[in-house]
Enzyme design. Structure first.
Site, mmCIF file in Angstrom:
data_model
loop_
_atom_site.group_PDB
_atom_site.id
_atom_site.type_symbol
_atom_site.label_atom_id
_atom_site.label_comp_id
_atom_site.label_asym_id
_atom_site.label_seq_id
_atom_site.Cartn_x
_atom_site.Cartn_y
_atom_site.Cartn_z
ATOM 1 N N CYS A 130 50.683 68.363 28.103
ATOM 2 C CA CYS A 130 50.643 69.784 28.442
ATOM 3 C C CYS A 130 49.220 70.330 28.399
ATOM 4 C CB CYS A 130 51.564 70.599 27.527
ATOM 5 S SG CYS A 130 51.057 70.565 25.806
ATOM 6 N N HIS A 165 40.217 78.840 26.038
ATOM 7 C CA HIS A 165 41.429 79.613 26.324
ATOM 8 C C HIS A 165 41.171 80.730 27.331
ATOM 9 C CE1 HIS A 165 43.052 77.316 22.971
ATOM 10 N NE2 HIS A 165 44.166 77.444 23.665
ATOM 11 N N GLU A 220 47.660 66.259 19.234
ATOM 12 C CA GLU A 220 46.343 66.764 19.639
ATOM 13 C C GLU A 220 45.279 66.490 18.589
ATOM 14 O OE1 GLU A 220 46.729 70.954 20.519
ATOM 15 O OE2 GLU A 220 48.105 71.286 18.862
ATOM 16 N N ASP A 245 42.778 69.695 23.016
ATOM 17 C CA ASP A 245 42.291 69.516 21.646
ATOM 18 C C ASP A 245 42.080 68.048 21.317
ATOM 19 O OD1 ASP A 245 41.889 72.052 20.453
ATOM 20 O OD2 ASP A 245 44.045 72.385 20.603
HETATM 21 C C1 PEP Z 1 45.991 71.397 24.116
HETATM 22 O O1 PEP Z 1 45.310 71.415 23.090
HETATM 23 O O2 PEP Z 1 45.866 70.532 25.009
HETATM 24 C C2 PEP Z 1 47.014 72.431 24.352
HETATM 25 C C3 PEP Z 1 47.858 72.327 25.346
HETATM 26 O O3 PEP Z 1 47.039 73.524 23.540
HETATM 27 P P1 PEP Z 1 45.919 74.673 23.570
HETATM 28 O O4 PEP Z 1 45.134 74.495 24.847
HETATM 29 O O5 PEP Z 1 46.616 75.977 23.541
HETATM 30 O O6 PEP Z 1 45.125 74.397 22.343
HETATM 31 MG MG MG Z 2 45.844 72.641 21.447
#
Ligand code: PEP
Ligand code: MG
Length: 578
Positions: A514, A202, A443, A467
């Site tokens: 996403c 993140h 995910e 994920d």
């Molecule tokens: C993902 O896991 O791909 C996602 C978009 O959510 P995050 O990156 O916030 O876990």
């Molecule tokens: Mg995620």
């Protein structure tokens, strides 16, 4: 004579180039500065440490006073133990003695005492007492934080992004938590580098959302650099150059100018619809972390917000945002998007994103009480957020996205919580949109495999590849030691993505991606070939991906991908370019 240049290699996680001076941040608590002080500085240094101890003690008292009713009872007990340790002479007096007798600076005196205590505790026979060694360490870290905070580092690091010589400033850190990254956002640094981290951590995601170059997984850069060193961050190649000679600086200035020209040309695609050569219409959506990024999404021509990571509203603060505060934040995004859909993901806290003051660390946070699991375990917090999101839907199209769903019963519980939130608003007479769609993040591999019932109970799906890859391959997405094994092209990952897209198509339910895969131009053709028609990514990546889409032939790619999807080996992207 030219200075000798050092080139350090890591992972480029956010594009572009920056040339400037290093601001070295010591984020790792026990990696503190060590220096001796003069006799006349002793009392001031003691006062500095005493003030930090008081600040840490006040912070603990504050936390204890404001414990939400639904936190585990042990938390209150732990805070009490920490307060007792803090008040004990071993912490409140001994380090001051070390400053006086050995003339150590406050951080050094504190960590020296911490080391001595750690050894004493480790040798104790009683298991309970041995475990208290960990509490002592945490208390010391809290004081170190207070010392750093009083110095303005590393948290709350503010001020201009330009140094006294007019050079841009570049953050060089061992690691930056996503919450600290948010705090650094305001200071507008020209680039970020960290020793740790993976491409989809993140921290990297926030750097991308700031649109500044970033390189992670540099190993020991933090210890090799000094504050004020001249550095170049090459976010394309994933390289950090230290003390570059003038000819290298000149070369990079030229690259910076080329990059800026390329961005200007791309900007012309802003209002061009994303349609493949064979006429497949693709939706280009944006990912945002904070409300003020919605404008960047509009500026990049996004057709909506595909992922608003709402947890960033909750991080880096001592309290939780209330319903009204959240409503204002969500409504401001809805207003900025002016009629375009806004997908708000409910709180995805846990794993590498933690709330401040959350004292307990799960054995394995990525597999623990994260995202929807956390929300269902904290029903009041969840209900507050759902009401705020629904209220924002009175201003324009809003969709609710539930993260980390694994079980159908979590889907049902989420729907029930949303229905209850609607009822509460009805009772209050507060308006909300009539048609708020509810979707799930795909995910967790279990869901991508047994996808059918989830397609049925949700209005749309969004594949979180970050994920999905982490959990399919058992690779911690934030751990640089296994970054080379984190592989979006693994056949198992691609089959899960394909299975989800196909199930959505059969049921007539929209499916987007996403995760970071959607914003990677190297993977655009592959995703089109898998049948994807909704891409959600950082605003900064939208136009690059759109350019790829405009040059692609979707049907031809679908045939090529279908032919190789069931092979045992990793997907060979060059096959898609033939
Ligand atoms: C993902 O896991 O791909 C996602 C978009 O959510 P995050 O990156 O916030 O876990
Ligand atoms: Mg995620």
């Amino acid at each position: 004579m030219e200075t000798s240049m050092l080139a350090l290699h890591g992972l480029g996680v956010s594009r572009g180039y920056a040339i400037g001076r290093a601001v070295v941040i010591g984020a790792a608590a026990l990696e503190v500065s060590h220096y001796r002080i003069d006799e006349e500085e002793v009392e001031a240094e003691c006062a500095r440490l005493a003030a930090a101890i008081r600040a840490a003690s006040d912070e603990l008292a504050q936390l204890a006073d404001h414990l939400p009713p639904d936190v585990p009872r042990e938390l209150g007990a732990i805070l009490q133990v920490h307060s007792m340790i803090l008040a004990d002479e071993m912490i409140s007096l001994e380090p001051l003695e070390i400053i006086r007798s050995r003339h150590y600076n406050a951080e050094w005196a504190l960590t020296a005492q911490g080391q001595a205590l750690a050894e004493q505790f480790a040798q104790m026979d009683d298991e309970y007492m041995r475990e208290r060694g960990g509490d002592v360490r945490q208390v010391i870290e809290r004081i170190l934080h207070a010392l750093a905070e009083a110095d303005g580092r590393p948290r709350g690091l503010k001020g201009s992004a330009i140094d006294a010589h007019g050079d841009p400033l570049i953050v060089v850190a061992h690691d930056i938590s996503p919450a600290d990254m948010l705090k650094l956002r305001g200071a507008r640094f020209a680039a970020f580098t960290t020793d740790l981290g993976g491409a989809t951590s993140h921290t990297a995601i926030v750097a991308r959302s700031m649109g500044v170059p970033a390189v992670v997984a540099l190993g020991a850069a933090r210890t090799l650099l000094r504050d004020g060193d001249m550095v170049i961050v090459d976010g394309e190649a994933g390289v950090l150059l230290v003390n570059p000679p003038p000819r290298v600086v000149a070369e990079y200035r030229a690259r910076q100018a080329d990059y800026a020209r390329e961005r200007a040309t791309l900007a012309m695609l802003r209002d061009v619809p994303a349609i493949t050569l064979d006429g497949v219409v693709v939706s280009m959506l944006a990912n945002i972390e904070l409300p003020d990024e919605a404008q960047a999404a509009v500026d990049a021509g996004a057709e909506g917000i595909g992922l608003f990571r709402s947890e960033f509203l909750f991080m880096g603060r001592d309290d939780l945002p209330g319903e009204d505060e959240q409503y204002e934040a969500y409504a401001s995004v809805v207003r900025t998007m002016a009629g375009r859909p806004v997908t708000i993901r409910t709180l995805d806290i846990g794993a590498d994103k933690t709330l401040d003051g959350e004292a307990t660390v799960a054995t394995n946070p990525a597999l623990g009480l994260r995202a929807i699991r956390y929300c269902l375990a904290h029903p009041e917090l969840f209900a507050t957020q759902l009401r705020a999101i629904l209220r924002a839907s009175a201003h324009g199209p809003v969709r609710i996205l539930i993260p980390m769903v694994a079980h159908l019963r979590e889907a049902r519980a989420s729907h029930a919580a949303i229905a209850a939130a609607r009822q509460e608003l009805d009772a209050r007479g507060q308006p909300y949109g009539a048609n708020v769609l509810v979707g799930a993040m795909v995910e967790i591999p279990a869901v991508a495999i047994a996808i059918e019932p989830f397609v049925e109970v949700f209005d749309f799906l969004s594949i979180g590849t970050n994920d999905l890859i982490q959990y399919t391959l058992a690779i911690d997405r934030a751990d640089p030691d296994v970054a080379s094994l984190y592989d979006a092209l693994h056949p198992a990952v691609l089959r899960l993505v394909a299975n989800t897209i196909n199930a959505g198509a059969r049921a007539g339910k929209p499916v987007s991606v996403c995760g970071e895969m959607a914003g990677d131009t190297e993977l655009t053709r592959l995703l089109l070939g898998l049948g994807l028609t909704q891409f959600s990514m950082h605003p900064q990546q939208l136009l690059d991906v759109k350019r790829e889409i405009l040059q692609a032939h979707s049907n031809a790619l679908r045939t090529k991908v279908a032919a190789v999807l069931n092979r045992a080996s990793e997907m060979d992207l060059s096959l898609l370019n033939q």
